[in-house]
Scaffold this active site. Structure first.
Site, mmCIF file in Angstrom:
data_model
loop_
_atom_site.group_PDB
_atom_site.id
_atom_site.type_symbol
_atom_site.label_atom_id
_atom_site.label_comp_id
_atom_site.label_asym_id
_atom_site.label_seq_id
_atom_site.Cartn_x
_atom_site.Cartn_y
_atom_site.Cartn_z
ATOM 1 N N ASP A 46 0.706 -1.067 -0.095
ATOM 2 C CA ASP A 46 -0.009 0.001 0.006
ATOM 3 C C ASP A 46 1.075 1.132 -0.046
ATOM 4 O O ASP A 46 1.584 1.564 1.000
ATOM 5 C CB ASP A 46 -0.938 -0.018 1.417
ATOM 6 C CG ASP A 46 -1.631 1.029 1.271
ATOM 7 O OD1 ASP A 46 -1.601 2.252 0.698
ATOM 8 O OD2 ASP A 46 -2.567 1.133 2.105
ATOM 9 N N VAL A 47 1.003 1.815 -1.116
ATOM 10 C CA VAL A 47 1.966 3.058 -1.265
ATOM 11 C C VAL A 47 1.537 4.354 -0.664
ATOM 12 O O VAL A 47 2.168 5.454 -0.667
ATOM 13 C CB VAL A 47 2.052 3.405 -2.626
ATOM 14 C CG1 VAL A 47 2.824 2.222 -3.319
ATOM 15 C CG2 VAL A 47 0.805 3.557 -3.595
ATOM 16 N N ASN A 106 1.458 5.543 -10.590
ATOM 17 C CA ASN A 106 0.200 5.366 -11.310
ATOM 18 C C ASN A 106 -0.862 5.166 -10.399
ATOM 19 O O ASN A 106 -2.100 5.216 -10.460
ATOM 20 C CB ASN A 106 0.210 4.298 -12.357
ATOM 21 C CG ASN A 106 -1.163 3.807 -12.838
ATOM 22 O OD1 ASN A 106 -1.829 4.807 -13.585
ATOM 23 N ND2 ASN A 106 -1.825 2.695 -12.662
ATOM 24 N N TYR A 121 -11.076 14.838 -5.579
ATOM 25 C CA TYR A 121 -10.291 14.093 -6.503
ATOM 26 C C TYR A 121 -9.422 15.077 -7.426
ATOM 27 O O TYR A 121 -8.048 14.964 -7.658
ATOM 28 C CB TYR A 121 -11.017 13.200 -7.505
ATOM 29 C CG TYR A 121 -10.394 12.369 -8.421
ATOM 30 C CD1 TYR A 121 -9.620 11.336 -7.998
ATOM 31 C CD2 TYR A 121 -10.379 12.838 -9.963
ATOM 32 C CE1 TYR A 121 -8.784 10.676 -9.316
ATOM 33 C CE2 TYR A 121 -9.561 12.355 -10.855
ATOM 34 C CZ TYR A 121 -8.876 11.149 -10.408
ATOM 35 O OH TYR A 121 -8.166 10.668 -11.558
ATOM 36 N N LYS A 176 -5.245 15.821 -7.487
ATOM 37 C CA LYS A 176 -4.548 15.346 -8.897
ATOM 38 C C LYS A 176 -3.794 17.099 -9.429
ATOM 39 O O LYS A 176 -2.708 16.983 -9.745
ATOM 40 C CB LYS A 176 -5.605 15.112 -9.888
ATOM 41 C CG LYS A 176 -5.982 13.617 -9.994
ATOM 42 C CD LYS A 176 -4.679 12.558 -9.968
ATOM 43 C CE LYS A 176 -5.109 11.110 -10.015
ATOM 44 N NZ LYS A 176 -3.975 10.451 -10.127
ATOM 45 N N THR A 193 -10.232 0.849 -17.363
ATOM 46 C CA THR A 193 -9.528 1.325 -16.074
ATOM 47 C C THR A 193 -10.614 0.951 -14.988
ATOM 48 O O THR A 193 -11.812 1.078 -15.146
ATOM 49 C CB THR A 193 -9.070 2.338 -15.923
ATOM 50 O OG1 THR A 193 -10.122 3.424 -15.958
ATOM 51 C CG2 THR A 193 -8.251 2.905 -17.330
#
Length: 295
Positions: free
Chosen positions: A105-106, A132, A197, A201, A233
């Site tokens: 889990d990054v 990503n 979101y 981003k 995706t």
């Protein structure tokens, strides 16, 4: 951890960032432990790429493309079974290529530290990092506590994940010649998504410019690919109604959604030596977004 909903896991990650149970190695300590790859075979000289969110969609497509381009590939993500399947497909498609997978889990600094140690042990260096990993943000209504939770999770998933992985692997980056690629979103410019979101981003774009300026002194390039409406995706699957699909396609000059392989082609170019004088840039892969077109 694995049984919790995605945003609960990220909430745990937020607490974990504030107070880790054990001290992680600093970047300078990681660098001091780094050792070059022991052999001098063709395989040992092949470039190394680490791809987060590598199990599906754009991340898996980046793995396929970069493996075909001669990279040794390490895929990482939260779901071990999905990663294993993706890695197996890559090996089947490219016999003889080097493909590893590592569940992490990054947004979790302990797990990212362990991942960096694995990269150091397996390869001794990393030539490219493809950030990503990301997640959409659910609605939160009028509950202010839920608002804070959702926004925090959106920043962890879409911004902090890239900062954490890049920071952990930075001591291992080839210098000069290293490549960092961030996968952002057209939504950061258009606002055509949930506010949490969109802002997360957009923050990634600020990180792009600051990091490109800093790492450029070491000969490392940092760029961001901003996909538009891209099919196949997990971010899109099952979330787009036929009516919204028609409206979105109506804003695209090429008249169709993108595919993960097309985003991967842009990522792959930015990882090449030919892209060595390109840094701090945002490359839109959106089919020509033209919002004034009739839908």
């Amino acid at each position: 951890m694995r049984g919790r909903p995605a945003y609960d896991r990220l909430r745990w990650g937020a607490r974990h960032v504030r107070g880790c149970s054990r001290r992680l190695p600093t970047m300078s300590e990681t660098a001091s432990r780094a050792a070059p790859s022991g052999g001098d075979s063709v395989a040992d000289r092949a470039r190394v790429v680490v791809i987060s969110g590598g199990g599906t969609g754009i991340g898996a497509a980046c793995g396929r493309r970069l493996l075909a381009d001669g990279f040794r590939v390490l895929l990482t993500g939260r779901r071990a079974d999905v990663l294993a399947e993706s890695a197996a497909r890559l090996r089947d498609a490219q016999p003889g290529g080097t493909v590893l997978h590592h569940r992490a889990d990054v947004t979790n600094p302990d797990e990212v530290g362990t991942l960096a140690a694995r990269v150091r042990e397996e390869f001794g260096r990393v030539d490219a990092i493809v950030n990503n990993a990301g997640a959409s943000a659910p609605p939160y209504g009028d509950d202010l506590r839920e608002l804070v939770r959702v926004w925090t999770m959106a920043y962890l998933a879409n911004t902090v994940s890239a900062v954490l992985l890049t920071s952990a692997l930075e001591p291992l980056l080839t210098s000069p010649g290293g490549r960092v690629v961030l996968v952002g979103s057209l939504a950061a410019r258009t606002g055509n998504a949930s506010p949490a979101y969109v802002c997360a981003k957009a923050a990634l774009e600020g990180y792009l410019h600051a990091t490109a300026a800093r790492l450029g002194q070491q000969g490392v390039t940092v760029n961001l690919v901003a996909p538009g409406y891209t099919e196949n995706t997990e971010l899109i699957a099952g979330r787009i109604s036929p009516e919204r699909h028609r409206r979105l396609v109506g804003t695209i000059a090429l008249g169709r959604p993108g595919q993960p392989e097309e985003v991967a082609a842009a990522v792959a170019f930015l990882c090449t030596p030919e892209a060595g004088y390109i840094t701090g840039q945002i490359l839109g892969v959106d089919g020509g977004y033209t919002p004034w077109r009739s839908g």
